[in-house]
Design a protein around this motif. Structure first.
Motif: not given
Length: 156
Positions: A111-132
């Protein structure tokens, strides 16, 4: 409140950066890359309000790799102020876009980034699954990184 480019030992900021990214190994990998900026109260370098770490990517693009507002200063507009200052800084460097990634479970960040004018352009699937350790926010486990972009010359 003062906006400064950080020129001291970056390891002293690790405790702040880990608020936004709990994986110390990941933070260590990008800690000494790019630019680091701080917002400080009344030019008191010991009273850090917020920290941003920016990494240069492709020509004309910079990534907001880590943005943290210390808990006692959150929800007071400092994050938005820091984004505005970063946009001004990189506009003067003739860069075109800022990108940022956040977890699919980080509803407040999205919500914060959208309010600051950012738009979604992609998804890195499973990115956080690599965290310990799994990351949970809002009762949801973070799996994917949602990528957002903002043109620097856009008015918000």
């Amino acid at each position: 409140m003062i906006f400064k480019r950080w020129s001291k030992d970056r390891s002293s900021l690790l405790k702040y950066l880990r608020i936004a990214d709990p994986d110390e190994r990941a933070v260590q990998e990008y800690l000494n890359m790019g630019d680091v900026f701080v917002l400080v109260a009344n030019d008191d370098i010991n009273d850090i309000i917020a920290v941003a770490l920016m990494i240069y990517e492709a020509r004309g693009r910079v990534e907001l790799k880590n943005l943290v507002v210390r808990p006692k200063y959150q929800r007071q507009g400092y994050g938005g102020t820091l984004i505005d200052m970063l946009i001004d800084y990189y506009k003067k460097k003739n860069l075109d876009e800022i990108v940022v990634g956040t977890a699919n479970s980080s509803f407040g960040n999205l919500e914060f980034y959208h309010q600051k004018g950012f738009t979604t352009f992609g998804v890195k699937e499973g990115f956080f699954d690599l965290y310990p350790e799994p990351i949970f926010e809002n009762g949801i486990q973070a799996h994917d990184m949602i990528m957002l972009i903002r043109k620097i010359d856009d008015e918000n």
